[in-house]
Scaffold this active site. Sequence first.
Site, short mmCIF file in Angstrom:
data_model
loop_
_atom_site.label_atom_id
_atom_site.label_comp_id
_atom_site.label_asym_id
_atom_site.label_seq_id
_atom_site.Cartn_x
_atom_site.Cartn_y
_atom_site.Cartn_z
N ASP A 1 0.86 -1.16 0.00
CA ASP A 1 0.00 0.00 0.00
C ASP A 1 0.91 1.23 0.00
OD1 ASP A 1 -3.19 0.61 1.68
OD2 ASP A 1 -2.12 1.75 0.16
C1 GLC Z 1 -4.33 4.37 -0.05
C2 GLC Z 1 -5.22 3.20 0.35
C3 GLC Z 1 -5.36 2.14 -0.71
C4 GLC Z 1 -5.26 2.76 -2.09
C5 GLC Z 1 -3.85 3.30 -2.23
C6 GLC Z 1 -3.62 3.97 -3.60
O1 GLC Z 1 -3.57 4.79 1.04
O2 GLC Z 1 -4.93 2.56 1.59
O3 GLC Z 1 -6.63 1.52 -0.50
O4 GLC Z 1 -5.51 1.78 -3.09
O5 GLC Z 1 -3.51 4.23 -1.21
O6 GLC Z 1 -4.43 5.10 -3.70
#
Ligand code: GLC
Length: 745
Positions: free
Chosen positions: A259
Amino acid sequence: MKGKVDRLMAEMTLAEKIGQLNLLPAGEGLVTGAAQATTLAQRLAAGQVGAVFGTKSLASARAMQERAIAGSRLGIPLFFAEDVIHGHRTIFPLPVALACSWDVGLIEKTAAFAAAEASAEGQHVVFSPMIDIARDPRWGRVAESPGEDPLLASRIAVAMTRGLQGPDMLAPGRVAACLKHFVAYGATQSGRDYDNASLAWEDLLGIYLPPFAAGCEAGAACVMASFNAVNKVPMHAHAPLIEGWLRGRNGFDGLVVSDYTGVKELTAHRLGPAPVAVVRALFAGIDMDMVGEDYLRELPTLAEAGIDAPEAGLALSSAAIRDLTDRACRRVLTLKERLGLLDDPFRGLGATGAAPKRQAGRKLARRAAAQSVVLLKNNAVLPLSSKARVALVGPFARDRRNMLGTWSVSGNADDVVSLDEAVAALTGKAPRTAWGVNIVEEPWLEQRLNVHGVTVEHDARSEAELIEEALAVARQADVIVVTVGEAKEHAGESSSCLSPDLPAPHHRLIAALKQTGKPVVVVVFAGRPLALGGAAEVADALLYAWHGGVAGPEGVADILFGAATPSGRLCVTLPAHPGEVPLSYAEEPTGRPYRGHFQKFLTGWLDLPDTARRYPFGFGLGYSEVRYGTPSLSVTVAAADDRVVLTVRVQNAGPREATETVQLYASDPVARITRPARFLIDFQQVTLAAGECREVSFQIDADQFRYPIAPSLEAAEWVRDPGLVQLHVGPNSRDTQSLDLTWLA
Ligand code: GLC
């Protein structure tokens, strides 16, 4: 003959392999020439990007692909990804709202439509479905979740994966799914976002992992790791769960992405400085590093020198690190091959990407919005007559911004038809509207909510003036519809809140309107389950409408005036009091079982008289009375390999068509460990004409009664005991009829 991936792996340098592990945001896109070249442009030119997420157009994706191929000695293309959580340009109801439809066919259709819109704009992967079980409404991301139950969530995981990927991920209009966030992100301590989870391995295996197992079984191409730690090990370093369970026990062979800066955050989790974080993540099976660029920065040195960090309990040779880098790079290339990009680097980026018809999407969104609304109470007030003089009051009466809900990154609030307009269009009579109350009282909170772009309008008048204006409108009406709840960014990422309940001013507005003596219909717009407190008693009718997406208000209007009949059933428990969270219907029995009201020396709360104000999982009303006959079993004693059939007659006593979700729960009165007092084992939706009667049958087998016993993750085993089990069938998790069934050894 060697495949393309093998050939590339054989030719690539270490630096080129490391470049493939870098997942970057499109951000401001490619800014070069007169302006300072963006980091992204520099990275593309140097062959140091494997994929980009968040491009906002086909043209920008194509330009980036051209740059990437030019910057890559072997012409290796990017893949493109986007957060498409509940729709792309056409925003559907929040996932937690859609889950209340219990209509997996509908959910699959919304995912397929979202995939068609996203792929038409050059997306190859979507960071969806979010399948984190959520039982703590303080956690803002419950809004993106499929609710509190592993079986319902598992069926939704399958439906979303199938909708997004289709039978063939390469077909036009399809994208790769990315199951997230792996795992137990919703079990975060105190509902605080990004906090850690400590839970029994049995709960991890029995509650939080099943949706991921189901999504993998359905063929999901990617998985995203979660920010939290599970039992003292941050998920971005959790080799036993990623390489051990996800890939080893569960057979997942796709790509695992971090993430956002999740690799870097291992340092904040105090696992060690960046080199340690990188090796722990790579070893755990995190193949791509989103945003943080720690793989890009640290791996060249690590792959030459290895690592020896006794303070972190870590030592690994350079050869081993090079092998791990190869493993990750191979997985990235394999996904690109599965996406057809090694054959055609511009696949999906041509102008041919015909977006699906917006009108079709809007029709589907309106249907989904109506099916996501849950009718919690109705004192014969709904449906309203189109001739009624309606007063439409409260901060959502004319609202567009908040209806899209959180994570609607590519939606446009201007596309929303507000509730007052929807009512006027449906009935031919414009309701009289009044503001009535602000969404939040505290200006500091309002500013925080607006951090994601203005979603909270504020009426500067005093509460007394706002209520007086509402009363003036209400006095002219036959019926009052009052809209209350949360702003779109009250729930979502980084939006945990201390007290998931209706704001006090909303209660005061409802009470004031009730004083008029007119029927009061309360409609709650929210991204999380809220404790509704006294509002439930005061209301003559009560709808939980969530944030229903681009056609949310139209869906609500359809339900209010009977153009659609309510069929939504809660996928979460609405707490009687915010202090009782986390909670779910599937609580374990204790030595002094809670009786639903306080009794000294029994489980419960001194200051919570009873749970009468709690709305149970699976609960929802319709506009018809649906009656259940007495259920029966094909046998009451069964051999372990028998298939037992439970049958129950369901009758729609009218006056309208009804869609009923018949729910089947089970209990295990004697087990080796404590287990949930009851757990969902199946459900079926039936649509019945007024007066129609239908026999609904469930096939039951012994495997549905297996449960994990896990002194550790590695030592986990799924067991089943012979003996008595109980089956409970009915319209929700509370109001059921029970049957005994005995399984032989
Ligand atoms: C965010 C979220 C995740 C998302 C990623 C990209 O922090 O936790 O769900 O897909 O970043 O935007």
